[in-house]
Enzyme design. Structure first.
Site, PDB file in Angstrom:
ATOM      1  N   LYS A 206      -5.696 -13.211  14.387  1.00  0.00           N
ATOM      2  CA  LYS A 206      -6.687 -11.876  14.080  1.00  0.00           C
ATOM      3  C   LYS A 206      -7.618 -12.189  13.162  1.00  0.00           C
ATOM      4  O   LYS A 206      -8.031 -11.783  12.420  1.00  0.00           O
ATOM      5  CB  LYS A 206      -6.276 -10.120  14.183  1.00  0.00           C
ATOM      6  CG  LYS A 206      -6.773  -9.410  14.179  1.00  0.00           C
ATOM      7  CD  LYS A 206      -6.174  -8.358  12.620  1.00  0.00           C
ATOM      8  CE  LYS A 206      -7.461  -7.540  12.869  1.00  0.00           C
ATOM      9  NZ  LYS A 206      -8.477  -7.242  12.695  1.00  0.00           N
ATOM     10  N   CYS A 316     -15.058 -12.564  -1.574  1.00  0.00           N
ATOM     11  CA  CYS A 316     -14.673 -12.832  -3.186  1.00  0.00           C
ATOM     12  C   CYS A 316     -14.818 -13.340  -3.788  1.00  0.00           C
ATOM     13  O   CYS A 316     -13.850 -12.141  -5.313  1.00  0.00           O
ATOM     14  CB  CYS A 316     -13.263 -13.196  -2.133  1.00  0.00           C
ATOM     15  SG  CYS A 316     -12.772 -14.610  -1.408  1.00  0.00           S
ATOM     16  N   GLU A 418     -14.081  -3.954  -7.299  1.00  0.00           N
ATOM     17  CA  GLU A 418     -14.920  -4.600  -6.088  1.00  0.00           C
ATOM     18  C   GLU A 418     -15.798  -4.709  -5.533  1.00  0.00           C
ATOM     19  O   GLU A 418     -15.940  -3.215  -4.950  1.00  0.00           O
ATOM     20  CB  GLU A 418     -14.085  -5.857  -5.135  1.00  0.00           C
ATOM     21  CG  GLU A 418     -14.777  -6.958  -4.361  1.00  0.00           C
ATOM     22  CD  GLU A 418     -13.918  -8.268  -3.718  1.00  0.00           C
ATOM     23  OE1 GLU A 418     -12.715  -7.366  -2.866  1.00  0.00           O
ATOM     24  OE2 GLU A 418     -13.804  -8.977  -3.522  1.00  0.00           O
TER      25      GLU A 418
HETATM   26  P1  ADP Z   1     -12.632  -5.030   3.033  1.00  0.00           P
HETATM   27  O1  ADP Z   1     -12.078  -4.104   3.091  1.00  0.00           O
HETATM   28  O2  ADP Z   1     -13.707  -5.975   3.372  1.00  0.00           O
HETATM   29  O3  ADP Z   1     -12.718  -4.689   5.368  1.00  0.00           O
HETATM   30  P2  ADP Z   1      -9.622  -5.344   5.002  1.00  0.00           P
HETATM   31  O4  ADP Z   1      -9.087  -6.201   4.282  1.00  0.00           O
HETATM   32  O5  ADP Z   1      -9.918  -3.998   5.568  1.00  0.00           O
HETATM   33  O6  ADP Z   1     -10.879  -6.169   4.576  1.00  0.00           O
HETATM   34  O7  ADP Z   1      -9.630  -6.460   6.248  1.00  0.00           O
HETATM   35  C1  ADP Z   1      -9.506  -8.069   6.070  1.00  0.00           C
HETATM   36  C2  ADP Z   1      -8.689  -8.045   7.914  1.00  0.00           C
HETATM   37  O8  ADP Z   1      -7.435  -7.087   7.674  1.00  0.00           O
HETATM   38  C3  ADP Z   1      -9.601  -7.314   9.022  1.00  0.00           C
HETATM   39  O9  ADP Z   1      -8.834  -8.707  10.116  1.00  0.00           O
HETATM   40  C4  ADP Z   1      -8.749  -5.718   9.152  1.00  0.00           C
HETATM   41  O10 ADP Z   1      -8.817  -5.747  10.588  1.00  0.00           O
HETATM   42  C5  ADP Z   1      -7.231  -6.621   8.736  1.00  0.00           C
HETATM   43  N1  ADP Z   1      -6.350  -5.226   8.331  1.00  0.00           N
HETATM   44  C6  ADP Z   1      -7.213  -3.853   7.659  1.00  0.00           C
HETATM   45  N2  ADP Z   1      -5.814  -3.650   7.559  1.00  0.00           N
HETATM   46  C7  ADP Z   1      -5.281  -4.014   8.029  1.00  0.00           C
HETATM   47  C8  ADP Z   1      -3.975  -3.417   8.220  1.00  0.00           C
HETATM   48  N3  ADP Z   1      -3.070  -2.316   7.670  1.00  0.00           N
HETATM   49  N4  ADP Z   1      -2.735  -4.342   8.234  1.00  0.00           N
HETATM   50  C9  ADP Z   1      -3.041  -5.074   9.043  1.00  0.00           C
HETATM   51  N5  ADP Z   1      -4.996  -6.117   9.129  1.00  0.00           N
HETATM   52  C10 ADP Z   1      -4.933  -5.248   9.277  1.00  0.00           C
END
Ligand code: ADP
Length: 520
Positions: A206, A316, A418
């Site tokens: 994804k 990061c 961060e």
């Molecule tokens: P940021 O806060 O830097 O956007 P995230 O950790 O939210 O980082 O996003 C990194 C990836 O994780 C993206 O592909 C996002 O769509 C995905 N993501 C966000 N929330 C979830 C979740 N609850 N479960 C799995 N993947 C997620």
């Protein structure tokens, strides 16, 4: 109704129309990209029929719409990946062939280099320097590196046990779910798929909802390279739907994630409450960068500027907490401020620009919120601290001035959390003990750096820092052949190097009886 029935009822067109053509402003060619969900080597429409819009962060305007996956699309992708893993010879395929496929993908990427770079720049706001000189060669280098590993993943043999001999086999884990972030969309796509494929796994990946384009382009090349159907499947979409479905899926054997610590925690919980799939996490950081008085100060200034300017702080391992010894504090801060002030912020397609827009409105607002909190907590802004006015942008786009805070205290939010933007804090220290204590006073442990010419001090400090990557007289240098990952809440497991192969293989022990009678 089973998914299979649902699928056949909808009579999906196997190939999605390609996206609107984009003007590649680098070489004046048109670039296009498929927009579908990539399953079994075909781009399909989403089962729900929904689409989502992708935005250009330089203008805040939509670029195009792509198919939005949901849980049912993930189910279909996992089914395809499972079939490719179990039902074909992929898992037991000749590793030389898997290496050849990775090399072929690298060659096709080199052929389409300019298109890939343009797509990445358009989608993320990266400068050409970043996309072409770092992300692209990093991606191709990673593919070639793991192509080389494919036929070198070996087990052990033991003749040390009387009456038996034993050996180990390194077997692929199975169907690997992979979830990647928006800050390095191309590089993370390649970092994730390469070791998985080299070792004979299949993948459901994804991309981040903000930056799906280069992953789509790579899937087109994956098909062209001759990968069997179902080996790599891509479901574009949102975290709460697609990401969540991958992390909770009962038929996904492993999940590899790069992103925020908060989401990493959610994924670990999902894995625990579903099928205990194996989990590797590469999460956030708040990395210290320590300057001793015997360092070459000008070089330390350059590397420390790169420590925050690389990808405009959206890294990061960014060097966000700079600790400077009191003897060189004033000299360093003056030279560093001058250097950061010289960075040109602007349109990322302008080759003279050092810093483009931040990746999204959400990130932009989050960064401005942190700047505000620093001001309110009483830190001093030595540089920047505002939205950057960019000529020709008409107030659109997500531009922020490179920002330096001094007079910071360890408990301030800007020193603990961060920020993921062009914002750096500078603190003063007296002794090694004090700076090691402060540097390690964080829940993170991704990276750290020390600048000094004293090699004994180098050992004391690098040994004392609790971080997965520790640089000496440099910053933000990561190579695909060296393990990368975090201590503490910065992650679980390592990517890159031989270490990543561990994450994608199970070790099976096989004992041969050469004369031991059964115990009575
Ligand atoms: P940021 O806060 O830097 O956007 P995230 O950790 O939210 O980082 O996003 C990194 C990836 O994780 C993206 O592909 C996002 O769509 C995905 N993501 C966000 N929330 C979830 C979740 N609850 N479960 C799995 N993947 C997620």
């Amino acid at each position: 109704m089973s998914l299979k029935t649902l699928h056949s009822l909808r009579a999906l067109p196997p190939w999605m129309p390609r996206a609107k053509l984009l003007r590649n402003r680098i070489n004046n060619r048109d670039v296009s990209v498929p927009t579908g969900i990539f399953i079994n080597n075909e781009f399909r429409s989403s089962l729900s029929g929904s689409k989502f819009s992708v935005e250009n962060p330089a203008t805040g305007q939509p670029i195009l719409e792509i198919e939005e996956g949901r849980e049912e699309d993930v189910n279909m992708a996992v089914e395809a990946a499972r079939k490719a893993f179990e039902g074909s010879e992929w898992a037991n395929s000749n590793p030389v062939w898997r290496g050849e496929l990775l090399n072929r993908l690298a060659q096709l990427m080199e052929r389409d280099k300019e298109d890939i770079i343009a797509l990445e720049m358009l989608d993320t706001g990266k400068t050409r320097k970043q996309a072409a000189n770092l992300d692209f060669p990093g991606s191709v280098g990673t593919l070639k590196y793991y192509a080389g590993w494919a036929d070198k993943v070996l087990g052990l043999t033991s003749f040390n046990i009387p009456g038996t001999f034993a050996y180990t086999r390194r077997e692929p884990v199975g169907v690997c779910g992979q979830i990647i972030p928006w800050n390095f969309p191309l590089l993370m796509f390649i970092w994730k798929i390469s070791p998985a494929i080299a070792t004979g796994n299949t993948v459901v990946i994804k991309s981040a909802e903000a930056t799906p384009l280069t992953a789509l382009k790579c899937c087109e090349l994956i098909k062209e390279a001759g990968f069997p159907a179902g080996v790599v499947n891509l479901v574009s979409g949102f975290g709460k739907t697609v990401g969540n479905a991958i992390a909770n899926h009962m038929d996904v054997d492993k999940v590899a994630f790069t992103g925020s610590t908060a989401t990493g925690r959610t994924i670990l919980k999902s894995a625990a409450s579903s099928n205990l799939k194996k989990v590797t996490l590469e999460l956030g950081g708040k990395s210290p960068n320590i300057i001793f008085p015997d360092a070459d100060i000008q070089k330390a200034v350059e590397w420390s500027a790169w420590g925050i300017n690389m990808n405009f702080g959206q890294t990061c391992h960014a060097g966000t907490r700079i600790y400077v010894h009191e003897d060189v504090y004033d000299e360093f801060v003056a030279a560093y401020t001058k250097r950061m002030a010289s960075l040109k912020v602007g349109d990322n397609f302008d080759e003279s620009v050092d810093q483009g827009p931040q990746n999204s409105k959400m990130q932009y607002e989050k960064i401005l919120g942190y700047i505000e909190s620093g001001k309110q907590d009483g830190a001093t802004i030595s540089l920047g601290g505002k939205v950057a006015e960019v000529e020709g942008a008409d107030g659109k786009g997500y531009y922020i001035q490179p920002t330096i805070f001094t007079n910071v205290k360890p408990d301030m939010k800007i020193m603990r959390e961060e920020i993921f933007g062009p914002v750096v804090c500078i603190a003063k220290f007296k002794t090694e003990e004090e700076v090691l204590r402060d540097a390690n006073d964080t829940t993170y442990g991704l990276a750290a750096a020390v600048h000094t010419k004293d090699y004994e001090r180098v050992l004391r400090i690098t040994n004392g820092l609790k971080a997965g990557t520790t640089w000496v007289n440099m910053y933000n240098f990561v190579h695909w052949s060296v393990p990368f990952g975090g201590y503490k809440q910065s992650g679980i497991g390592r990517e890159c190097g031989e270490a990543a192969l561990e994450n994608y293989t199970e070790t099976k022990a096989v004992y041969y009886n050469t004369g031991i009678p059964a115990p009575q």
